[in-house]
Design a protein around this motif. Structure first.
Motif, mmCIF file in Angstrom:
data_model
loop_
_atom_site.group_PDB
_atom_site.id
_atom_site.type_symbol
_atom_site.label_atom_id
_atom_site.label_comp_id
_atom_site.label_asym_id
_atom_site.label_seq_id
_atom_site.Cartn_x
_atom_site.Cartn_y
_atom_site.Cartn_z
ATOM 1 N N LYS A 22 45.702 39.834 36.496
ATOM 2 C CA LYS A 22 45.212 41.104 35.944
ATOM 3 C C LYS A 22 43.748 41.378 36.265
ATOM 4 O O LYS A 22 43.204 42.378 35.792
ATOM 5 C CB LYS A 22 45.437 41.117 34.433
ATOM 6 N N GLY A 23 43.109 40.503 37.039
ATOM 7 C CA GLY A 23 41.699 40.695 37.358
ATOM 8 C C GLY A 23 40.810 40.576 36.129
ATOM 9 O O GLY A 23 39.754 41.193 36.052
ATOM 10 N N GLN A 24 41.240 39.780 35.157
ATOM 11 C CA GLN A 24 40.492 39.598 33.907
ATOM 12 C C GLN A 24 39.656 38.320 34.018
ATOM 13 O O GLN A 24 40.115 37.229 33.668
ATOM 14 C CB GLN A 24 41.446 39.526 32.715
ATOM 15 N N ILE A 25 38.447 38.484 34.502
ATOM 16 C CA ILE A 25 37.582 37.337 34.793
ATOM 17 C C ILE A 25 37.285 36.531 33.533
ATOM 18 O O ILE A 25 37.227 35.306 33.582
ATOM 19 C CB ILE A 25 36.269 37.804 35.466
ATOM 20 N N ASP A 26 37.130 37.190 32.391
ATOM 21 C CA ASP A 26 36.852 36.458 31.148
ATOM 22 C C ASP A 26 37.987 35.502 30.800
ATOM 23 O O ASP A 26 37.735 34.412 30.268
ATOM 24 C CB ASP A 26 36.596 37.422 29.985
ATOM 25 N N ALA A 52 28.662 30.166 38.261
ATOM 26 C CA ALA A 52 29.095 30.082 39.664
ATOM 27 C C ALA A 52 30.598 30.363 39.786
ATOM 28 O O ALA A 52 31.040 31.039 40.719
ATOM 29 C CB ALA A 52 28.757 28.708 40.243
ATOM 30 N N ILE A 53 31.376 29.869 38.832
ATOM 31 C CA ILE A 53 32.823 30.123 38.848
ATOM 32 C C ILE A 53 33.081 31.615 38.636
ATOM 33 O O ILE A 53 33.917 32.215 39.308
ATOM 34 C CB ILE A 53 33.540 29.256 37.788
ATOM 35 N N SER A 58 34.845 36.860 40.440
ATOM 36 C CA SER A 58 34.515 38.279 40.321
ATOM 37 C C SER A 58 34.783 39.030 41.620
ATOM 38 O O SER A 58 35.017 40.239 41.601
ATOM 39 C CB SER A 58 33.062 38.457 39.891
ATOM 40 N N ASP A 59 34.752 38.339 42.752
ATOM 41 C CA ASP A 59 35.047 38.962 44.043
ATOM 42 C C ASP A 59 36.535 39.211 44.241
ATOM 43 O O ASP A 59 36.925 40.077 45.005
ATOM 44 C CB ASP A 59 34.554 38.079 45.196
ATOM 45 N N VAL A 60 37.364 38.436 43.569
ATOM 46 C CA VAL A 60 38.804 38.487 43.824
ATOM 47 C C VAL A 60 39.414 39.856 43.526
ATOM 48 O O VAL A 60 40.120 40.411 44.369
ATOM 49 C CB VAL A 60 39.521 37.333 43.085
ATOM 50 N N PRO A 61 39.161 40.484 42.360
ATOM 51 C CA PRO A 61 39.759 41.801 42.112
ATOM 52 C C PRO A 61 39.293 42.877 43.103
ATOM 53 O O PRO A 61 40.003 43.862 43.318
ATOM 54 C CB PRO A 61 39.305 42.152 40.690
#
Length: 124
Positions: A22-26, A52-53, A58-61
Protein backbone atom coordinates in the motif's frame (compact mmCIF):
# COMPACT_ATOMS: atom_id res chain seq x y z
CA UNK A 1 7.92 -20.39 22.92
CA UNK A 2 7.99 -21.40 19.27
CA UNK A 3 4.28 -20.82 18.52
CA UNK A 4 4.49 -17.32 20.13
CA UNK A 5 7.67 -16.51 18.18
CA UNK A 6 6.14 -17.74 14.93
CA UNK A 7 2.96 -15.73 15.54
CA UNK A 8 4.98 -12.57 16.24
CA UNK A 9 7.13 -13.15 13.14
CA UNK A 10 3.94 -13.57 11.05
CA UNK A 11 2.59 -10.30 12.47
CA UNK A 12 5.83 -8.46 11.57
CA UNK A 13 5.95 -9.93 8.05
CA UNK A 14 2.27 -9.16 7.40
CA UNK A 15 2.71 -5.55 8.56
CA UNK A 16 5.81 -5.18 6.36
CA UNK A 17 4.09 -6.76 3.32
CA UNK A 18 0.99 -4.60 3.75
CA UNK A 19 3.12 -1.47 4.08
CA UNK A 20 4.98 -2.35 0.87
CA UNK A 21 1.74 -3.24 -0.98
CA UNK A 22 0.00 0.00 0.00
CA UNK A 23 3.02 2.33 -0.04
CA UNK A 24 2.55 2.92 3.70
CA UNK A 25 6.09 3.67 4.81
CA UNK A 26 5.11 4.05 8.48
CA UNK A 27 3.86 0.42 8.49
CA UNK A 28 7.19 -0.74 7.09
CA UNK A 29 9.19 1.26 9.63
CA UNK A 30 6.98 0.00 12.50
CA UNK A 31 8.45 -3.51 12.25
CA UNK A 32 12.05 -2.35 12.83
CA UNK A 33 14.01 -1.42 15.96
CA UNK A 34 15.42 2.12 15.90
CA UNK A 35 18.94 0.80 15.23
CA UNK A 36 17.86 -1.88 12.73
CA UNK A 37 19.86 -2.82 9.66
CA UNK A 38 18.19 -3.44 6.28
CA UNK A 39 20.17 -5.09 3.48
CA UNK A 40 18.32 -5.11 0.16
CA UNK A 41 20.58 -7.63 -1.60
CA UNK A 42 23.60 -9.62 -0.38
CA UNK A 43 26.16 -7.11 -1.68
CA UNK A 44 24.16 -3.90 -1.08
CA UNK A 45 25.32 -1.24 1.33
CA UNK A 46 23.31 -1.75 4.54
CA UNK A 47 20.77 0.90 5.52
CA UNK A 48 21.44 1.46 9.23
CA UNK A 49 18.75 2.89 11.49
CA UNK A 50 15.13 3.72 10.78
CA UNK A 51 15.96 7.05 9.07
CA UNK A 52 18.06 5.23 6.44
CA UNK A 53 15.47 2.45 6.09
CA UNK A 54 12.75 5.09 5.64
CA UNK A 55 14.83 6.78 2.90
CA UNK A 56 15.15 3.47 1.03
CA UNK A 57 11.45 2.53 1.23
CA UNK A 58 10.21 6.09 0.56
CA UNK A 59 11.47 5.73 -3.03
CA UNK A 60 9.50 2.55 -3.64
CA UNK A 61 5.97 4.05 -4.02
CA UNK A 62 7.41 6.57 -6.49
CA UNK A 63 8.49 3.72 -8.78
CA UNK A 64 5.98 0.92 -8.08
CA UNK A 65 2.20 0.95 -8.44
CA UNK A 66 -0.53 -1.69 -8.11
CA UNK A 67 1.75 -3.61 -5.74
CA UNK A 68 0.78 -6.99 -4.29
CA UNK A 69 3.14 -8.62 -1.80
CA UNK A 70 2.52 -12.15 -0.56
CA UNK A 71 4.61 -14.18 1.85
CA UNK A 72 5.05 -17.86 2.58
CA UNK A 73 5.41 -20.02 5.65
CA UNK A 74 7.45 -18.58 8.51
CA UNK A 75 10.44 -20.57 9.74
CA UNK A 76 11.66 -19.61 13.22
CA UNK A 77 14.90 -20.48 15.02
CA UNK A 78 15.42 -18.57 18.26
CA UNK A 79 15.52 -14.82 17.49
CA UNK A 80 15.72 -15.46 13.72
CA UNK A 81 13.01 -16.12 11.18
CA UNK A 82 12.79 -16.51 7.43
CA UNK A 83 10.07 -16.55 4.79
CA UNK A 84 9.72 -16.40 1.03
CA UNK A 85 7.97 -13.49 -0.65
CA UNK A 86 6.53 -12.50 -4.01
CA UNK A 87 5.98 -8.89 -5.07
CA UNK A 88 4.09 -8.08 -8.25
CA UNK A 89 3.93 -4.46 -9.34
CA UNK A 90 3.70 -2.11 -12.30
CA UNK A 91 6.60 0.23 -13.03
CA UNK A 92 5.25 3.77 -12.90
CA UNK A 93 7.64 5.02 -15.58
CA UNK A 94 6.98 2.36 -18.23
CA UNK A 95 3.78 0.60 -17.14
CA UNK A 96 5.63 -2.74 -17.36
CA UNK A 97 4.55 -5.49 -14.95
CA UNK A 98 7.32 -6.94 -12.79
CA UNK A 99 7.36 -10.01 -10.57
CA UNK A 100 10.02 -10.26 -7.88
CA UNK A 101 10.48 -13.39 -5.80
CA UNK A 102 12.84 -13.91 -2.94
CA UNK A 103 13.38 -14.53 0.73
CA UNK A 104 13.60 -12.46 3.90
CA UNK A 105 15.99 -13.44 6.67
CA UNK A 106 15.36 -11.51 9.88
CA UNK A 107 16.82 -11.25 13.34
CA UNK A 108 14.61 -9.90 16.10
CA UNK A 109 15.29 -7.99 19.29
CA UNK A 110 12.46 -7.34 21.76
CA UNK A 111 9.85 -8.50 19.22
CA UNK A 112 10.93 -6.15 16.43
CA UNK A 113 13.24 -6.73 13.47
CA UNK A 114 16.82 -5.68 14.22
CA UNK A 115 18.20 -6.97 10.90
CA UNK A 116 16.48 -7.83 7.62
CA UNK A 117 18.36 -9.33 4.71
CA UNK A 118 16.57 -9.75 1.37
CA UNK A 119 17.59 -12.13 -1.39
CA UNK A 120 15.50 -11.67 -4.52
CA UNK A 121 15.33 -11.78 -8.30
CA UNK A 122 12.84 -10.19 -10.66
CA UNK A 123 11.26 -11.03 -13.99
CA UNK A 124 11.71 -9.27 -16.37
Amino acid sequence: ELPRAAAKARELVDCFAQGWSKGQIDNIIAVFTTEAVFIETPFAEPARGTAAIRRYWSDVPAHQSEVTVTTGEIFVAGPWFATEFKAVFRRRRTGQWVEARGALFCETTEELISEMRMYWHRQP
